[in-house]
Every structure is written in C-alpha cells, then in structure tokens.
Write a protein that holds these residues in place. Structure first.
Motif, PDB file in Angstrom:
ATOM      1  N   GLY A 179       0.812  -1.212   0.000  1.00 46.11           N
ATOM      2  CA  GLY A 179       0.000   0.000   0.000  1.00 46.11           C
ATOM      3  C   GLY A 179       0.842   1.256   0.000  1.00 46.11           C
ATOM      4  N   GLY A 180       2.092   1.142  -0.464  1.00 52.31           N
ATOM      5  CA  GLY A 180       2.982   2.298  -0.521  1.00 52.31           C
ATOM      6  C   GLY A 180       2.876   3.050  -1.830  1.00 52.31           C
ATOM      7  N   ALA A 181       3.866   3.922  -2.064  1.00 48.81           N
ATOM      8  CA  ALA A 181       3.837   4.798  -3.232  1.00 48.81           C
ATOM      9  C   ALA A 181       3.781   4.011  -4.531  1.00 48.81           C
ATOM     10  N   ALA A 182       4.605   2.966  -4.652  1.00 49.09           N
ATOM     11  CA  ALA A 182       4.645   2.199  -5.896  1.00 49.09           C
ATOM     12  C   ALA A 182       3.325   1.484  -6.142  1.00 49.09           C
ATOM     13  N   ALA A 183       2.767   0.848  -5.114  1.00 54.86           N
ATOM     14  CA  ALA A 183       1.526   0.097  -5.279  1.00 54.86           C
ATOM     15  C   ALA A 183       0.370   1.020  -5.653  1.00 54.86           C
ATOM     16  N   ILE A 184       0.259   2.140  -4.962  1.00 49.14           N
ATOM     17  CA  ILE A 184      -0.829   3.073  -5.249  1.00 49.14           C
ATOM     18  C   ILE A 184      -0.695   3.635  -6.659  1.00 49.14           C
ATOM     19  N   GLY A 207      -9.932 -17.164  -7.624  1.00 48.27           N
ATOM     20  CA  GLY A 207     -10.572 -16.658  -8.834  1.00 48.27           C
ATOM     21  C   GLY A 207      -9.981 -15.372  -9.379  1.00 48.27           C
ATOM     22  N   ALA A 208      -8.949 -14.844  -8.726  1.00 40.37           N
ATOM     23  CA  ALA A 208      -8.327 -13.604  -9.215  1.00 40.37           C
ATOM     24  C   ALA A 208      -7.522 -13.873 -10.486  1.00 40.37           C
ATOM     25  N   ASP A 209      -7.486 -12.893 -11.370  1.00 39.33           N
ATOM     26  CA  ASP A 209      -6.751 -13.019 -12.625  1.00 39.33           C
ATOM     27  C   ASP A 209      -5.312 -12.551 -12.507  1.00 39.33           C
ATOM     28  N   VAL A 210      -5.086 -11.541 -11.653  1.00 37.64           N
ATOM     29  CA  VAL A 210      -3.777 -10.890 -11.585  1.00 37.64           C
ATOM     30  C   VAL A 210      -3.367 -10.693 -10.131  1.00 37.64           C
ATOM     31  N   PHE A 211      -2.096 -10.972  -9.848  1.00 42.27           N
ATOM     32  CA  PHE A 211      -1.511 -10.617  -8.561  1.00 42.27           C
ATOM     33  C   PHE A 211      -0.374  -9.646  -8.817  1.00 42.27           C
ATOM     34  N   ILE A 212      -0.383  -8.526  -8.081  1.00 43.59           N
ATOM     35  CA  ILE A 212       0.686  -7.540  -8.142  1.00 43.59           C
ATOM     36  C   ILE A 212       1.327  -7.480  -6.768  1.00 43.59           C
ATOM     37  N   GLY A 213       2.622  -7.762  -6.694  1.00 43.23           N
ATOM     38  CA  GLY A 213       3.319  -7.763  -5.423  1.00 43.23           C
ATOM     39  C   GLY A 213       4.355  -6.674  -5.317  1.00 43.23           C
ATOM     40  N   LEU A 214       4.194  -5.824  -4.312  1.00 43.99           N
ATOM     41  CA  LEU A 214       5.178  -4.777  -4.016  1.00 43.99           C
ATOM     42  C   LEU A 214       5.338  -4.729  -2.503  1.00 43.99           C
ATOM     43  N   SER A 215       5.676  -5.891  -1.932  1.00 41.60           N
ATOM     44  CA  SER A 215       5.656  -5.998  -0.478  1.00 41.60           C
ATOM     45  C   SER A 215       6.852  -6.777   0.055  1.00 41.60           C
ATOM     46  N   VAL A 216       6.641  -8.049   0.409  1.00 45.68           N
ATOM     47  CA  VAL A 216       7.689  -8.841   1.055  1.00 45.68           C
ATOM     48  C   VAL A 216       7.780 -10.220   0.414  1.00 45.68           C
ATOM     49  N   LYS A 217       8.934 -10.852   0.579  1.00 44.67           N
ATOM     50  CA  LYS A 217       9.175 -12.153  -0.027  1.00 44.67           C
ATOM     51  C   LYS A 217       8.302 -13.235   0.611  1.00 44.67           C
ATOM     52  N   ASP A 218       8.103 -14.293  -0.173  1.00 42.72           N
ATOM     53  CA  ASP A 218       7.451 -15.522   0.296  1.00 42.72           C
ATOM     54  C   ASP A 218       6.037 -15.302   0.811  1.00 42.72           C
ATOM     55  N   PRO A 233     -11.267  -1.126 -13.815  1.00 43.96           N
ATOM     56  CA  PRO A 233     -12.147  -0.483 -12.821  1.00 43.96           C
ATOM     57  C   PRO A 233     -11.521  -0.550 -11.428  1.00 43.96           C
ATOM     58  N   ALA A 234     -11.551   0.562 -10.696  1.00 40.09           N
ATOM     59  CA  ALA A 234     -10.941   0.605  -9.368  1.00 40.09           C
ATOM     60  C   ALA A 234     -11.583  -0.398  -8.422  1.00 40.09           C
ATOM     61  N   GLU A 235     -12.871  -0.660  -8.612  1.00 42.75           N
ATOM     62  CA  GLU A 235     -13.553  -1.603  -7.721  1.00 42.75           C
ATOM     63  C   GLU A 235     -13.097  -3.044  -7.928  1.00 42.75           C
ATOM     64  N   ASN A 236     -12.344  -3.295  -8.993  1.00 42.38           N
ATOM     65  CA  ASN A 236     -11.822  -4.645  -9.255  1.00 42.38           C
ATOM     66  C   ASN A 236     -10.461  -4.879  -8.602  1.00 42.38           C
ATOM     67  N   ILE A 237      -9.977  -3.873  -7.857  1.00 42.82           N
ATOM     68  CA  ILE A 237      -8.665  -3.957  -7.226  1.00 42.82           C
ATOM     69  C   ILE A 237      -8.816  -4.219  -5.732  1.00 42.82           C
ATOM     70  N   PHE A 238      -8.178  -5.267  -5.249  1.00 41.54           N
ATOM     71  CA  PHE A 238      -8.167  -5.603  -3.831  1.00 41.54           C
ATOM     72  C   PHE A 238      -6.747  -5.360  -3.319  1.00 41.54           C
ATOM     73  N   MET A 239      -6.562  -4.236  -2.630  1.00 44.14           N
ATOM     74  CA  MET A 239      -5.234  -3.805  -2.193  1.00 44.14           C
ATOM     75  C   MET A 239      -5.040  -4.070  -0.699  1.00 44.14           C
ATOM     76  N   TYR A 240      -3.865  -4.636  -0.380  1.00 46.79           N
ATOM     77  CA  TYR A 240      -3.533  -4.955   1.006  1.00 46.79           C
ATOM     78  C   TYR A 240      -2.309  -4.169   1.453  1.00 46.79           C
ATOM     79  N   ASP A 241      -2.394  -3.574   2.648  1.00 46.76           N
ATOM     80  CA  ASP A 241      -1.210  -3.013   3.287  1.00 46.76           C
ATOM     81  C   ASP A 241      -0.871  -3.872   4.499  1.00 46.76           C
TER      82      ASP A 241
END
Length: 439
Positions: A195-200, A254-265, A212-220
């Motif tokens: 949920g930092g600068a890069a992810a946002i 059921g998600a199509d895409v995972f975007i990771g900008l966090s921590v390993k493993d 669509p923004a509502e299709n994004i599930f963002m975790y910090d």
C-alpha cells in the motif's frame, strides 16, 4: 550465485575517482581565446541573449539536456529512511543510468529536508537550472503531495520514478499478458500486496489503462484496504473496497492478476492454484519476490510471471522507463509529463516486445531464442532499441496533448536517437578507457 561480493561493490564505488559521476567540459578550454569565451568576457554575450529571449537558454546552456535527481533519503530502495547522505550513492547511480541509456546529464541533489512544504520550496527554486526533475526515494504519503504540488507549480517535467516507473513497466507487461491470456482489462480481478507509493501509483496507472478501481483488492500491513477502516490516507481511500473481503488468500481465489510490491514468500503454490488460469503474477518485491519464478510455474505452468530480478524472465526494471521518458520530454521541451505520455511509454514497450529480438541482445543475455510469449512480455532492459521506440512515443504524446514547447520531425527523430546513442556510448567508452580501469 551473486554477481558480485559486497567488497567488489565497495571497490567499484571507491577505486580511482570516488563515486560514479564527474563533470566534464563539453567545449575546449586549452587556449586564452577558449578561456575568454568560456568565462569572462565572452560569456556575457550568451547571458545577454538569454536576458533578451529566455528561450535562448536552450541554445546557449545545458538546461535542455540536464535533469536533477533529487532525494531527501526518506525511503531509499529497501533500506528505508537512511537520510540524504547515505542516499547519495543511489542518486549517483541514477545519474549513471540516465547518461548510459539516454545521454542525459544529471546533477544529483541530496536534500537534508523532510518537511514536504520546505522540500517543495527548495525544488522550485532550482527550476532555472534544469530541464527536468526526477524525484527519488521519498517516503509515502509525503511523496504524493510533493510531486503533485511541483507538477502544478513548475513549468518543467517533474517525475517521481518510485511511483510511476514500476507502474509504466508493469503496465506494459500487463497489456501483453492480458493479450496472451485472452483477458479483458475491464473484467479482471486484481489482488495487490502493498500500500505504498509504488503500489498506489501502479493501481492508478492500471485504472487509466481501463481497469475499474472496484476490481482492485489492495492490502497493506494491516490487511485489506476497505471503507470500514479509519486509518486510511486519501491515497489509499481511492482503492478502498466497500467491505472487508478477508485475507489475501481469500481474495486470490478466482483472481486473474496478482501484483506484489511488499515482502518475499507471501504467496505459496496453493494460493497460485486458486487463481483463474492462466494466472498473471508480477511479484516485484526486491531482492526476493513474493513467490519465486519456479514455485509459481510449478503451481501453474501456463502462468505469466514477472519479477524485479534480472535472472528470471519478464524483469520489471524502471531503467526501461525513466531515461527514455525524460529523453522524449526534453527533446520537445515539454512543460510536464502527463498521463498520455506515461501511457505512450507503456504501449511502446508492449509493442517492442512483439518485434523480433536481434542476435546481439540474445548474446548479451546468453540465450539462443527470445520471442513474444509468456516468458517475454517486456523487452529486456539492455535492449538498445528501447530509446528508439519509447522516446518518440513520449515526445509525440507531449506534442499531441499540448505540453510540448516545440515540435519535432518524427520521421528523422528515431534515427537521430540511434546516432546520438552510438556517439554517446563511444564517448563513455573512451572516457573510461582513459582511466585504465577494469571493473
């Protein structure tokens, strides 16, 4: 196996002239006449021309090819808030990349100021010197306020690479991954860890691409960003889900895409298997991704996997973006860098990945074959063709969107870039050879 040891890295920075950058005269200064023209009294002629017509600064100074790399050291790579002094090696490195990849000159400015308002005022005061400002390694959420204010109040390109670099390069990869998998960006479900600068900024960019923004599930670090939370800053609120949908493990189903900008493993095989196949996984935590390439492929052999690493396919590397974005912006004397220019950069990279890969690039990466497909959705960072594709696309978008001060002959511009880079690389080789340093 690591490419180098810590000692080798320290030696690289300290041997010969200290650091990685040096100011070198671009004009001769070996005679009395040269000296008189370079400084007093001859320099007065160019000063008076600029005083008469400010646009002449681009004819008589280096402003049109000079970028400031500016940081306060509050969010340096994976090192955190180590301050501007310790950040200087990174900023020098950024300058090396600007010069090596796009023949852009750089002064690195490391500012001892964490107050956003004071930082903004300082940057605004140096505008007469530079053709563009590259903000670097400034922590969130302050980085958003700083960049947005400077873009609004300055008349030259301002670009925070930590935000937009990853967004643009991963956006290019996402365009091609969606094409390969036959998925529509308007229909996909995306899960984002970070949920930092890069992810946002990545998510903002994907929205501009049509997601669509509502299709994004963002975790910090505190879980899913949703409207029931009272601890969200305005930037996170843009991606707040209506309700708490549970853990990443829950929403990945059921998600199509995972975007990771966090921590390993963070991901395991079962989580990948729960995604809609073929999964698109950009695990970009550095130096170790949220799931390794081999683990992801073992879970879903058809998945499209990208990381921030150079030793696996589909490297999301910011060097494929910022040098060429600034090259295009500087060459049309753009007043800024807008969304049209960023989208043009991403689309040019996506298009280049579909072109046949020259033998020299295969040799540079030690492979016998490389072609558009699941393991090649983003051009390699060392591909010399990127400047010829991306810079013209950015320049064209600047002209079309009204941000350019001057036009450009697009038919000849691409070839001129190729010639420029060949000459620049020759100068760099000769310069390094003159020191007889062997790294």
């Amino acid at each position: 196996m690591p490419l180098f040891t810590p000692r080798e890295s320290l030696d690289y920075h300290s041997m010969g002239r200290k650091g990685k950058l040096e100011v070198v005269p671009a004009k001769p200064c070996t005679t009395q006449k040269h000296l008189s023209m370079a400084y007093s009294p001859g320099v007065a002629n160019s000063c008076l021309e600029i005083a008469r017509d400010p646009d002449q600064v681009f004819s008589y100074t280096n402003k049109g090819n000079l970028v400031a790399v500016i940081s306060n050291g509050t969010a340096v790579l994976g090192l955190g808030n180590i301050g501007p002094l310790a950040a200087k090696p990174v900023m020098e490195g950024k300058g090396v990349l600007f010069k090596a990849f796009a023949d852009i000159d750089v002064y690195d400015l490391n500012i001892n100021q964490s107050d956003p308002e004071k930082f903004i005022q300082w940057v605004k005061m140096v505008e007469p010197t530079f053709g563009g400002i590259n903000l670097e390694d400034i922590k969130a959420p302050e980085c958003f306020e700083i960049e947005e204010t400077l873009i609004r109040e300055m008349d030259i390109p301002v670009f925070h690479d930590d935000q937009h670099g990853t967004a643009i390069i991963s956006g290019a990869g996402l365009l091609n991954a969606l094409e390969i998998t036959g998925k529509n960006i308007q229909d996909i479900k995306m899960v984002v860890s970070g949920g930092g600068a890069a992810a946002i900024s990545c998510c903002r960019f994907y929205v501009s691409m049509g997601l669509p923004a509502e299709n994004i599930f963002m975790y910090d670090t505190r879980g899913l960003i949703h409207q029931g939370r009272s601890d969200l800053n305005p930037y996170k609120k843009q991606f707040a889900q209506a309700n708490d949908a549970g853990s990443i493990k829950d929403t990945l189903k059921g998600a199509d895409v995972f975007i990771g900008l966090s921590v390993k493993d963070l991901l395991n095989r079962d989580m990948v298997r729960s995604m809609a196949r073929p999964a698109i996984i950009f695990a970009m935590a550095n130096p170790d991704p949220e799931i390794s390439y081999h683990e992801a492929k073992a879970a879903d052999p058809e998945c499209i996997m990208g990381t921030g690493r150079s030793d696996f396919p589909n490297q999301v590397n910011n060097v494929s973006g910022f040098p060429f974005i600034f090259r295009g912006a500087l060459d049309v004397r753009a007043r800024g860098i807008n969304e049209d220019m960023k989208l043009a950069a991403a689309r040019s990279l996506a298009a280049l990945a579909k072109e046949p890969v020259p033998e020299e690039i295969l040799e540079a990466y030690g492979v016998g074959e490389m072609s558009f497909g699941p393991d090649y959705v983003i051009p390699k960072p060392l591909d010399p063709r990127i400047v010829e594709w991306e810079a013209p696309a950015v320049a064209r978008a600047a002209v079309q969107s009204g941000l350019a001060r001057t036009g450009i002959d697009m038919d000849s511009y691409q070839q001129s870039l190729k010639t420029r880079m060949a000459e620049s690389q020759k100068r760099i080789r000769e310069f390094i050879r003159s020191y007889s340093l062997n790294f």
